[in-house]
Design a protein around this motif. Sequence first.
Motif, PDB file in Angstrom:
ATOM      1  N   MET A 201       0.870  -1.124  -0.085  1.00 30.78           N
ATOM      2  CA  MET A 201       0.144  -0.055  -0.041  1.00 30.78           C
ATOM      3  C   MET A 201       0.824   1.092  -0.177  1.00 30.78           C
ATOM      4  O   MET A 201       0.432   2.319  -0.595  1.00 30.78           O
ATOM      5  N   PHE A 202       2.067   1.283   0.723  1.00 29.63           N
ATOM      6  CA  PHE A 202       2.712   2.300   0.987  1.00 29.63           C
ATOM      7  C   PHE A 202       4.168   2.637   0.317  1.00 29.63           C
ATOM      8  O   PHE A 202       4.844   3.635   0.461  1.00 29.63           O
ATOM      9  N   ASP A 203       4.618   1.437  -0.273  1.00 34.75           N
ATOM     10  CA  ASP A 203       5.899   1.445  -0.479  1.00 34.75           C
ATOM     11  C   ASP A 203       6.443   2.498  -1.656  1.00 34.75           C
ATOM     12  O   ASP A 203       5.569   2.315  -2.548  1.00 34.75           O
ATOM     13  N   ARG A 204       7.481   3.160  -1.495  1.00 32.05           N
ATOM     14  CA  ARG A 204       8.121   4.063  -2.715  1.00 32.05           C
ATOM     15  C   ARG A 204       9.537   3.825  -2.653  1.00 32.05           C
ATOM     16  O   ARG A 204      10.225   3.862  -1.716  1.00 32.05           O
ATOM     17  N   ASP A 205       9.933   3.524  -3.779  1.00 33.68           N
ATOM     18  CA  ASP A 205      11.409   3.383  -3.988  1.00 33.68           C
ATOM     19  C   ASP A 205      12.044   4.667  -4.560  1.00 33.68           C
ATOM     20  O   ASP A 205      13.067   5.100  -4.155  1.00 33.68           O
ATOM     21  N   LEU A 206      11.500   5.656  -5.086  1.00 24.54           N
ATOM     22  CA  LEU A 206      11.857   6.854  -5.491  1.00 24.54           C
ATOM     23  C   LEU A 206      10.750   8.027  -5.151  1.00 24.54           C
ATOM     24  O   LEU A 206       9.603   7.674  -5.314  1.00 24.54           O
ATOM     25  N   SER A 207      11.238   9.348  -4.895  1.00 25.42           N
ATOM     26  CA  SER A 207      10.164  10.215  -4.495  1.00 25.42           C
ATOM     27  C   SER A 207       9.524  10.792  -6.074  1.00 25.42           C
ATOM     28  O   SER A 207       9.982  10.529  -6.872  1.00 25.42           O
ATOM     29  N   ARG A 208       8.499  11.295  -5.626  1.00 29.97           N
ATOM     30  CA  ARG A 208       7.494  11.753  -6.505  1.00 29.97           C
ATOM     31  C   ARG A 208       8.262  12.772  -7.545  1.00 29.97           C
ATOM     32  O   ARG A 208       8.089  12.632  -8.684  1.00 29.97           O
ATOM     33  N   MET A 406      25.906  -3.436  -5.280  1.00 23.72           N
ATOM     34  CA  MET A 406      27.388  -3.126  -5.466  1.00 23.72           C
ATOM     35  C   MET A 406      27.972  -3.681  -6.743  1.00 23.72           C
ATOM     36  O   MET A 406      28.727  -2.708  -7.451  1.00 23.72           O
ATOM     37  N   PHE A 407      27.577  -4.943  -7.127  1.00 20.98           N
ATOM     38  CA  PHE A 407      28.203  -5.376  -8.427  1.00 20.98           C
ATOM     39  C   PHE A 407      27.343  -5.570  -9.580  1.00 20.98           C
ATOM     40  O   PHE A 407      27.790  -5.513 -10.757  1.00 20.98           O
ATOM     41  N   TYR A 408      26.125  -5.762  -9.132  1.00 24.57           N
ATOM     42  CA  TYR A 408      25.096  -6.120 -10.301  1.00 24.57           C
ATOM     43  C   TYR A 408      23.615  -5.019  -9.937  1.00 24.57           C
ATOM     44  O   TYR A 408      22.698  -5.443  -9.791  1.00 24.57           O
ATOM     45  N   PRO A 409      23.944  -3.768  -9.874  1.00 24.06           N
ATOM     46  CA  PRO A 409      22.731  -2.631  -9.667  1.00 24.06           C
ATOM     47  C   PRO A 409      21.655  -2.537 -10.747  1.00 24.06           C
ATOM     48  O   PRO A 409      22.321  -2.594 -12.063  1.00 24.06           O
ATOM     49  N   THR A 410      20.483  -2.649 -10.334  1.00 25.47           N
ATOM     50  CA  THR A 410      19.756  -2.371 -11.238  1.00 25.47           C
ATOM     51  C   THR A 410      19.619  -0.598 -11.897  1.00 25.47           C
ATOM     52  O   THR A 410      20.188  -0.013 -10.966  1.00 25.47           O
ATOM     53  N   GLN A 411      18.729  -0.435 -12.799  1.00 28.89           N
ATOM     54  CA  GLN A 411      18.492   0.928 -12.954  1.00 28.89           C
ATOM     55  C   GLN A 411      17.750   1.661 -11.786  1.00 28.89           C
ATOM     56  O   GLN A 411      18.542   2.815 -11.558  1.00 28.89           O
ATOM     57  N   THR A 412      17.041   1.124 -11.234  1.00 29.97           N
ATOM     58  CA  THR A 412      16.499   1.668 -10.047  1.00 29.97           C
ATOM     59  C   THR A 412      17.361   1.913  -8.971  1.00 29.97           C
ATOM     60  O   THR A 412      17.203   3.094  -8.447  1.00 29.97           O
ATOM     61  N   GLN A 413      18.150   1.083  -8.490  1.00 28.70           N
ATOM     62  CA  GLN A 413      19.146   1.178  -7.503  1.00 28.70           C
ATOM     63  C   GLN A 413      20.078   2.335  -7.702  1.00 28.70           C
ATOM     64  O   GLN A 413      20.373   2.978  -6.951  1.00 28.70           O
ATOM     65  N   VAL A 414      20.607   2.263  -9.116  1.00 30.65           N
ATOM     66  CA  VAL A 414      21.443   3.716  -9.240  1.00 30.65           C
ATOM     67  C   VAL A 414      20.882   4.830  -8.985  1.00 30.65           C
ATOM     68  O   VAL A 414      21.248   5.804  -8.600  1.00 30.65           O
ATOM     69  N   HIS A 415      19.517   5.089  -9.591  1.00 29.49           N
ATOM     70  CA  HIS A 415      18.789   6.162  -9.293  1.00 29.49           C
ATOM     71  C   HIS A 415      18.394   6.394  -7.894  1.00 29.49           C
ATOM     72  O   HIS A 415      18.437   7.639  -7.497  1.00 29.49           O
TER      73      HIS A 415
END
Length: 442
Positions: A201-208, A406-415
């Motif tokens: 319901m509430f999870d957000r990985d990056l801000s609006r 650290m070694f295989y970051p996703t696009q979202t993790q980089v951002h």
Amino acid sequence: YYSSFKILPQNSEKDGPDHIDAEIDRGFVIEGSALAHFLDREDEPLLEELLFCVASNCESVIACRVSPKQKALLVKLAKHFVQPTPVTLAIGDGANDVGMIQEAQVGVGISGLEGQQAVNSSDFAIAQFRYLQDLLLTHGRWNFMRLSKVVLFSFYKNAVLAALLMIYSRAALYSGIPLFDQWALSAFNFVCGWPIIFLGMFDRDLSRVYVRDHPHLYAAGINNEYMAMRTTVRWIILVVVHANLIYFFCASSLSGGGVQSSAFKGQMHGTDDDVGDGDGGGIKIFGTTIFLVLNWVLALKVLFECGAIIHGRWLPFKCCVKNAAEGFWSRTAYTWHGVIVLSIAFNFFFLYTYQLIGEDGASSFSSFVHVTYHLLHTRVTTWLAVLLATTAATMTDVIGKVFSNMFYPTQTQVHKEVEILKHKKKNTEERTVFDLGESGVV
């Protein structure tokens, strides 16, 4: 005659009038009377493919003065000829858009002067067309990410439970003796499901704001980043690892007898003359210990999977104060209430209540009488198993996440990291400006 469009030179016989230059942006405009010659022609099915080939080579396609049926057929055209099958979206504000909205996988209705027919037939309703950007790039992306985590977490939760039963069945010589108490097992999805619900319901990985400034992040859903094969395999590995760690760390609680008794509440306390009281090395103790550890592991894993932990504001009842900026529901710490109150604390409440119900008389609850007391009050190894098994399972998850990031970051993790660095830089600049202002330097 002057035209702002670049005219393609025909330099050879190979360069025909329909030669395509990738550097030129093209548009395609067609009226409903012309579409009638291409769409829904059973005698000439190739005409639809011809129309699609021309339209697919253009940056934008405008169909004007078309009937409701033709709008739906255009959506069907894209669904049929695009490979792999795309997820189509149709948006409209009137009754003539209902067919198109229903034909698309995602229908968006705009509530306006033309009535509510489009809204009633749509999956989502917005007040103005400009809200479509937030609906797709912000809320749509968040919901896809949340749903992916909930699906993976739900399979993981039940797979760990099933794996524990498979490991135990070998120790029980495949006799069919249940590991968990029947009523404790019935409460499993309730006590372990609340943190997952709040995660969805509430999870957000990056801000609006960051998502709005970087619209290409929407491609994470299109590229199936959240449910990629590597992500699915990682969850499967965690099922095997966590099930083995939980079981074998708790296996010691099945054996031992009196040596497992606590010096404060067990036999050595001297308050009970009954021989063996306080041992508690039965199958009920063993299964409930594993059930307790499993509840802790699942609750803590939600915290590691959350992109945003909802801390809320204390006190939440401060909303009753006059001129309060936020209401009670906006100040509630949903993540912590879900993990601590509704999952871990409620599990303890259930176990204590369960053993009390069985004292009233012979029933299906009678077999659990005093089990919770011996489990948590007379056996030190219960708490030792809970702490060690939970820590070991949690550390394997943390180590895997650190290695992957650290070694295989996703696009979202980089951002995520970029956003944190920008936030820290902004705070540093604001602090520097404040310090200069306090010292009187201009």
